[in-house]
Design a protein around this motif. Structure first.
Motif, short mmCIF file in Angstrom:
data_model
loop_
_atom_site.label_atom_id
_atom_site.label_comp_id
_atom_site.label_asym_id
_atom_site.label_seq_id
_atom_site.Cartn_x
_atom_site.Cartn_y
_atom_site.Cartn_z
N GLY A 72 6.63 42.53 49.58
CA GLY A 72 5.51 43.33 49.40
C GLY A 72 4.63 42.69 48.90
N TYR A 73 4.83 41.60 48.00
CA TYR A 73 4.06 40.87 46.86
C TYR A 73 3.10 40.07 47.87
CZ TYR A 73 7.61 37.53 47.68
OH TYR A 73 8.64 36.89 48.15
N VAL A 74 2.08 39.90 46.94
CA VAL A 74 0.72 39.06 47.67
C VAL A 74 1.16 37.58 47.92
CG1 VAL A 74 -1.58 38.59 47.61
CG2 VAL A 74 -0.73 40.87 46.87
N GLU A 75 0.94 36.91 48.85
CA GLU A 75 1.50 35.56 49.01
C GLU A 75 0.39 34.74 48.33
OE1 GLU A 75 3.90 33.98 50.56
OE2 GLU A 75 4.75 36.07 51.05
N PRO A 76 0.89 33.82 47.72
CA PRO A 76 0.05 32.82 46.87
C PRO A 76 -1.05 32.33 47.65
CG PRO A 76 2.12 31.88 47.06
CD PRO A 76 2.36 33.15 47.47
N PRO A 77 -2.46 32.30 47.10
CA PRO A 77 -3.61 32.08 48.31
C PRO A 77 -3.37 30.44 48.68
CG PRO A 77 -4.17 32.21 45.97
CD PRO A 77 -2.83 32.57 45.91
N ASP A 78 -2.65 29.58 47.96
CA ASP A 78 -2.52 28.07 48.60
C ASP A 78 -1.30 27.97 49.50
OD1 ASP A 78 -0.61 28.02 46.61
OD2 ASP A 78 -1.11 26.75 45.58
N GLY A 79 -0.69 29.41 49.56
CA GLY A 79 0.67 29.20 50.39
C GLY A 79 1.66 28.40 49.94
N LYS A 80 1.54 27.98 48.72
CA LYS A 80 2.45 27.01 48.00
C LYS A 80 3.88 27.71 47.56
CE LYS A 80 0.03 22.92 48.17
NZ LYS A 80 -0.46 21.85 47.23
N GLU A 81 3.20 28.25 46.15
CA GLU A 81 4.33 28.85 45.39
C GLU A 81 3.74 29.83 44.28
OE1 GLU A 81 5.94 25.89 42.64
OE2 GLU A 81 3.89 25.07 42.18
N HIS A 82 4.57 30.96 43.90
CA HIS A 82 3.99 31.86 42.95
C HIS A 82 3.98 31.21 41.49
CE1 HIS A 82 3.81 35.56 45.16
NE2 HIS A 82 4.77 35.30 45.70
N ARG A 83 2.84 31.19 40.98
CA ARG A 83 2.87 30.52 39.47
C ARG A 83 2.62 31.99 38.47
NH1 ARG A 83 0.06 24.79 38.98
NH2 ARG A 83 1.12 25.21 37.03
N ILE A 84 3.72 32.07 37.65
CA ILE A 84 3.79 33.20 36.87
C ILE A 84 3.58 32.75 35.47
CG2 ILE A 84 5.29 34.91 35.96
CD1 ILE A 84 6.74 34.86 38.74
N SER A 85 2.77 33.57 34.63
CA SER A 85 2.26 33.07 33.47
C SER A 85 3.44 33.19 32.42
CB SER A 85 1.02 33.95 33.03
OG SER A 85 1.47 35.25 32.71
N GLN A 86 3.38 32.66 31.22
CA GLN A 86 4.53 32.85 30.32
C GLN A 86 4.48 34.19 29.72
OE1 GLN A 86 6.60 30.34 29.48
NE2 GLN A 86 7.56 32.10 28.43
N GLU A 87 3.37 34.76 29.61
CA GLU A 87 3.20 36.11 29.18
C GLU A 87 3.89 37.03 29.99
OE1 GLU A 87 -0.38 37.93 29.71
OE2 GLU A 87 -0.34 39.22 27.93
N ARG A 88 4.11 37.03 31.33
CA ARG A 88 4.65 37.57 32.25
C ARG A 88 6.24 37.15 32.19
NH1 ARG A 88 2.83 41.53 35.55
NH2 ARG A 88 5.01 42.24 35.28
#
Ligand code: SF4
Ligand code: SF4
Ligand code: FES
Length: 364
Positions: free
Chosen positions: A122-138
């Motif tokens: 249900g999450y949004v796919e990353p725009p480049d179609g590669k991988e999710h990049r999650i910030s350190q803050e999250r």
């Protein structure tokens, strides 16, 4: 060195329980698990306990030492033996005993599965179609919860589970927070709705025993607090616990104190309050609640209101707001006391080993 233990044995066939004492000659580096192995190898092959990794990873060897849960493979025996103490070893609490130190983990895994411990699509796919990049803050939001090894030490000591075995409990709720806080999960609000139902987050009594006994620094009580904060942020406030928490904030903001007299009607509603009028009068008669008029207002209430405004302007709500304060609290904790005996579980003190002093839960 000589190491002595008393072990509560349980025979499932006859139903007998007996406290047996054992003593073995062991190297100074032994852990509780090593001592159990020595006893089993040399003295009594019928002793039953669980183990696998021997390195605090698999979560198999949870048991109680002097009434408080420990991981046997993490608990060094040197200080205990040197002190001449003979600890009492027993099975974990809040789970049925199968034999000796082995408990039935089925109720534990049932609650674990109820958390749906996987990322829901249900999450949004990353725009480049590669991988999710999650910030350190999250990632900081779920860092501690990700360390859980499912050992059950927190469940063993949970006060709420003792009075209500249906309570979801610290491990399951910490697992729930691990997914609620993950930005890739597409079911955050539905999860929060589930955890706000009966036997959910607001049934925690905040005794902090789960946090005290967790051998991995997961800090389950903190995970439950984050779930509560995020629930309020999402407007899920139907439970009395949520209403109670909201009234604390309103009280602090308006008077700088807790407006106790209004706490019950604001939390339980007017009808329930009327039913408890006799009890309230008895409390008032004994000076246990302040009179509603004149209102009890702190001397420097402007400071309390200014603080509330600053925090509101910073929008420190939900789990993100909760985590922002963590590093500051950890710094205060370290400044107050460098002694590991007083260190509490936090991201910065995730590997504090119980057992440098005796792990007995003392009266104070
Ligand atoms: S703080 Fe809450 S979840 Fe943790 S042991 Fe106490 S009652 Fe259980
Ligand atoms: S939260 Fe801590 S004590 Fe509870 S199961 Fe996970 S690692 Fe064990
Ligand atoms: S044996 Fe694996 S955690 Fe202790």
């Amino acid at each position: 060195m000589q190491v002595a233990l008393k072990i509560w044995r349980y025979d499932p066939e006859g139903g007998d329980r007996a406290l047996r004492e054992y003593e073995v000659d062991a190297p100074e580096w032994v852990t509780l698990l090593d001592v159990l192995d020595l006893i089993k190898d040399r003295q009594d092959g019928t002793l039953a306990y669980r183990k696998s990794c021997r390195m605090m990873i698999c979560g198999s060897c949870g048991m109680r030492m002097d009434g408080a849960a420990v991981l046997a493979c993490k608990t060094r025996m040197y200080d205990i033996a040197e002190a001449g103490h003979v600890p009492v070893i027993s099975a974990m609490g809040n789970l049925p005993i199968v034999k000796d130190l082995v408990v039935d983990m089925a109720p534990f895994w049932q609650k674990f599965r109820a958390m749906k411990p996987w990322l829901e699509p249900g999450y949004v796919e990353p725009p480049d179609g590669k991988e999710h990049r999650i910030s350190q803050e999250r990632m900081n939001v779920i860092h501690k919860e990700s360390l859980c090894i499912n050992c059950g030490c927190c469940v063993s000591e949970c006060n709420s589970m003792e009075s209500d075995p249906e309570f979801l409990g610290p491990q399951a709720l910490a697992k729930g927070m691990r997914f609620v806080g993950d930005p890739r999960d597409g079911r955050k609000v539905e999860r929060l709705e589930d955890y706000n139902s009966e036997h959910g987050i607001w049934d925690c009594t905040r005794c902090y025993f789960c946090t005290e006994r967790c051998p991995k620094g997961v800090d389950p009580r903190d995970a439950i607090a984050k779930l509560g904060a995020e629930s309020v942020k999402e407007g899920i406030t139907r439970d009395m616990g949520a209403k109670h928490a909201k009234w604390f904030v309103t009280s602090a903001k308006t008077t700088g104190w807790l407006r106790e007299t209004e706490l019950v009607p604001k939390t339980q509603g007017v009808v329930s309050s009327i039913k408890q009028m006799k009890f309230a009068m008895s409390l008032a008669k004994h000076g246990k609640v302040p009179p509603p008029v004149p209102p009890h207002v702190a001397d420097k209430v402007d400071e309390a209101r200014a603080l509330h405004e600053i925090v509101s302007a910073q929008d420190r709500r939900g789990f993100l707001g909760h985590v922002q304060g963590e590093r500051a609290i950890a710094r205060i904790e370290r400044a107050v006391e460098e002694d590991p005996e007083h260190a509490t579980a936090s991201r910065d003190a995730a590997d504090v080993t119980p057992g440098r002093r005796l792990t007995r839960r003392t009266a104070d």
